[in-house]
Design an enzyme around this catalytic site. Sequence first.
Site, PDB file in Angstrom:
ATOM      1  N   THR A 148     -25.900   6.626  32.989  1.00  0.00           N
ATOM      2  CA  THR A 148     -27.717   6.835  33.417  1.00  0.00           C
ATOM      3  C   THR A 148     -28.003   7.147  33.925  1.00  0.00           C
ATOM      4  O   THR A 148     -27.692   7.164  34.918  1.00  0.00           O
ATOM      5  CB  THR A 148     -26.943   4.456  32.896  1.00  0.00           C
ATOM      6  OG1 THR A 148     -26.227   4.699  34.094  1.00  0.00           O
ATOM      7  CG2 THR A 148     -26.452   4.753  31.498  1.00  0.00           C
ATOM      8  N   PRO A 149     -28.891   7.295  34.016  1.00  0.00           N
ATOM      9  CA  PRO A 149     -30.528   7.341  34.802  1.00  0.00           C
ATOM     10  C   PRO A 149     -30.244   6.607  36.227  1.00  0.00           C
ATOM     11  O   PRO A 149     -30.284   5.032  35.450  1.00  0.00           O
ATOM     12  CB  PRO A 149     -31.596   7.726  34.117  1.00  0.00           C
ATOM     13  CG  PRO A 149     -31.458   6.837  33.138  1.00  0.00           C
ATOM     14  CD  PRO A 149     -30.004   6.361  32.521  1.00  0.00           C
ATOM     15  N   LYS A 174     -20.645   6.284  34.494  1.00  0.00           N
ATOM     16  CA  LYS A 174     -20.846   6.426  35.842  1.00  0.00           C
ATOM     17  C   LYS A 174     -22.425   6.189  35.472  1.00  0.00           C
ATOM     18  O   LYS A 174     -23.479   6.520  35.483  1.00  0.00           O
ATOM     19  CB  LYS A 174     -20.405   7.823  36.063  1.00  0.00           C
ATOM     20  CG  LYS A 174     -20.953   8.806  37.161  1.00  0.00           C
ATOM     21  CD  LYS A 174     -21.300  10.280  37.334  1.00  0.00           C
ATOM     22  CE  LYS A 174     -22.266  10.813  36.967  1.00  0.00           C
ATOM     23  NZ  LYS A 174     -23.340  10.077  37.928  1.00  0.00           N
ATOM     24  N   PRO A 175     -23.010   5.092  36.845  1.00  0.00           N
ATOM     25  CA  PRO A 175     -24.162   4.952  36.923  1.00  0.00           C
ATOM     26  C   PRO A 175     -24.500   5.989  38.353  1.00  0.00           C
ATOM     27  O   PRO A 175     -23.768   6.714  38.815  1.00  0.00           O
ATOM     28  CB  PRO A 175     -23.879   3.597  37.550  1.00  0.00           C
ATOM     29  CG  PRO A 175     -22.769   3.817  38.308  1.00  0.00           C
ATOM     30  CD  PRO A 175     -21.813   4.364  37.798  1.00  0.00           C
ATOM     31  N   SER A 227     -31.734  13.358  31.597  1.00  0.00           N
ATOM     32  CA  SER A 227     -33.011  14.980  31.331  1.00  0.00           C
ATOM     33  C   SER A 227     -32.074  15.488  30.476  1.00  0.00           C
ATOM     34  O   SER A 227     -31.192  15.856  30.281  1.00  0.00           O
ATOM     35  CB  SER A 227     -33.361  16.008  32.702  1.00  0.00           C
ATOM     36  OG  SER A 227     -31.931  16.055  33.022  1.00  0.00           O
ATOM     37  N   GLY A 231     -28.419  16.992  29.966  1.00  0.00           N
ATOM     38  CA  GLY A 231     -27.732  16.514  28.433  1.00  0.00           C
ATOM     39  C   GLY A 231     -27.121  17.774  27.731  1.00  0.00           C
ATOM     40  O   GLY A 231     -25.978  17.679  27.288  1.00  0.00           O
ATOM     41  N   GLU A 246     -30.020  10.620  24.909  1.00  0.00           N
ATOM     42  CA  GLU A 246     -31.341  10.317  24.395  1.00  0.00           C
ATOM     43  C   GLU A 246     -31.928  10.963  25.913  1.00  0.00           C
ATOM     44  O   GLU A 246     -31.699  10.543  27.195  1.00  0.00           O
ATOM     45  CB  GLU A 246     -31.589   8.495  24.846  1.00  0.00           C
ATOM     46  CG  GLU A 246     -33.176   8.755  24.503  1.00  0.00           C
ATOM     47  CD  GLU A 246     -34.233   8.120  26.094  1.00  0.00           C
ATOM     48  OE1 GLU A 246     -34.468   8.873  26.491  1.00  0.00           O
ATOM     49  OE2 GLU A 246     -33.345   6.872  25.637  1.00  0.00           O
ATOM     50  N   CYS A 280     -39.503   8.025  30.274  1.00  0.00           N
ATOM     51  CA  CYS A 280     -39.008   9.062  29.714  1.00  0.00           C
ATOM     52  C   CYS A 280     -40.086   9.134  28.374  1.00  0.00           C
ATOM     53  O   CYS A 280     -40.683  10.056  27.513  1.00  0.00           O
ATOM     54  CB  CYS A 280     -38.097   9.182  28.617  1.00  0.00           C
ATOM     55  SG  CYS A 280     -37.538   7.679  27.643  1.00  0.00           S
ATOM     56  N   GLU A 379     -42.479  17.677  31.435  1.00  0.00           N
ATOM     57  CA  GLU A 379     -42.131  16.281  32.258  1.00  0.00           C
ATOM     58  C   GLU A 379     -42.534  16.022  33.472  1.00  0.00           C
ATOM     59  O   GLU A 379     -41.516  16.581  34.440  1.00  0.00           O
ATOM     60  CB  GLU A 379     -40.750  15.350  31.633  1.00  0.00           C
ATOM     61  CG  GLU A 379     -40.443  14.330  31.784  1.00  0.00           C
ATOM     62  CD  GLU A 379     -39.722  13.637  31.568  1.00  0.00           C
ATOM     63  OE1 GLU A 379     -39.370  12.042  31.028  1.00  0.00           O
ATOM     64  OE2 GLU A 379     -38.738  14.112  31.710  1.00  0.00           O
TER      65      GLU A 379
END
Length: 478
Positions: A148-149, A174-175, A227, A231, A246, A280, A379
């Site tokens: 996760t981001p 994995k945070p 990102s 990904g 995502e 996002c 972005e």
Amino acid sequence: MTTPQPLFIDGAYTAGSGSGTYDVISPATGERVGSIPLPGTEELDAAVGAAHTAQRAWARVNVWERAAVCRKVADELDARREELARLQSLEQGKPLAESVADVTEAAELFRLHAEDAVRLNGETLPSRDSSKRMFTFHRPVGTWAVITPWNFPLLMFAEFAAPGLATGNALVVKPPAHTPLTVLRAMEAVVAAGVPRGLVNILPGEGQFGDALVRHPGIHAIGFIGSSATGAAIQASAGLKRSLMECSGNGPLVVLADADVAAAAKAAVDGAYPCAGQVCCATERVLVHRDVHDDFVAAVVAEARRVVLGDPFDPATVLGPLNNEGVAAKMDRHLADARERGARVLTGGGRRAGMPTDLYYEFTVVDGVKEESLLSREESFGPVVPILTGRDDDDLLRMANADALGLQGAVFTRDMGAAFRFMEEMEVGQVIVNETNNWWDINMPFGGAGARSTGWGRIGGKWTLMDMTDTRTGVISL
């Protein structure tokens, strides 16, 4: 909070076997708020092993009991809302009110997916063979690696953990290295709710640890939010493992000639400052019909005056600091490129001096942005409203689709025919009509369009449960 923050493996906190650590630095204060052990192969193997053992038993628990546990997790998160929100704002930088909303929404996800899971039905299918009866049902995939981001550390953990647990899966999470503390602290709620040991394991890591996680032979599927570049690297490592991805968005907000200009300007600003624009589906490109350009720009500049940059713990603040130097430097590059190409910076345009850290970025409005500029092509992930101008609806639609990413877009118009055209022809996963591009609902199927570098699968509602389960078929001979 300057003591070491442990890992979470097999239902218990542990410092791990290694001697290495890394510090978590608050973007709001510049102070160290935690020190995290670096997990290694031993910790990864232990977490995956615990997840396997727990998942086999959890898959046999009936869905009503799993749903009851998920509702208890929600209650425990609610009971810790203030503590978790303050910790998240400290490590992430977003205003406290946003963090309170994140914790509230994370709890609600556990309730929502508890209800989704008990209604995840199969169906009876007609067979050409009259002696056969066919039916479908759903089974958990197994052990998920979840990455996760740093922008929504607890909420995006819940986006996988809630549907994953409700459907009988286990998770090794994995945070993000920048914001691991809130998720680690939230494991107190998981334990208090009675989630069986080993079903959720938390291993913050740096460098190659994420690659080792997705390649681990005991990992059956990958859940990722982040990102597009990361990904793509994850998918290259994961091979044929199931994945739910995502990724980045560069979503356009399109303002047609008949739009309510004041509403569109407010929506553009409202989509650019939450979480300091590090979202996002934030306002990334505003594409305005030339007939309403001047009125729209004046309205955006007026709306920008209400954005207050400051201490995230000050109730007056709506814009906190950026989370890390990498995203701040990207903003610097994008604005320098825009200026070189002749764009006009109307408000903001840089970092604010005299703040506790160098990550407090002024709310920025830029007009005259060129299509080839970095503000348009990439972005930005910061508090910026880049304004581009189009000749007519066809030109605006072309500009909207002239991008490799296709996550979410918005269109402002009073013409329902034009609204439906943009909903059908804008190459994004979701089109929001007459509302900010940053609009989201926990029950919507959120994700990117096909043929775009924004991932696949859907986050939200029953669609995530379907992505996190196998559809199985049974055939019975009479």
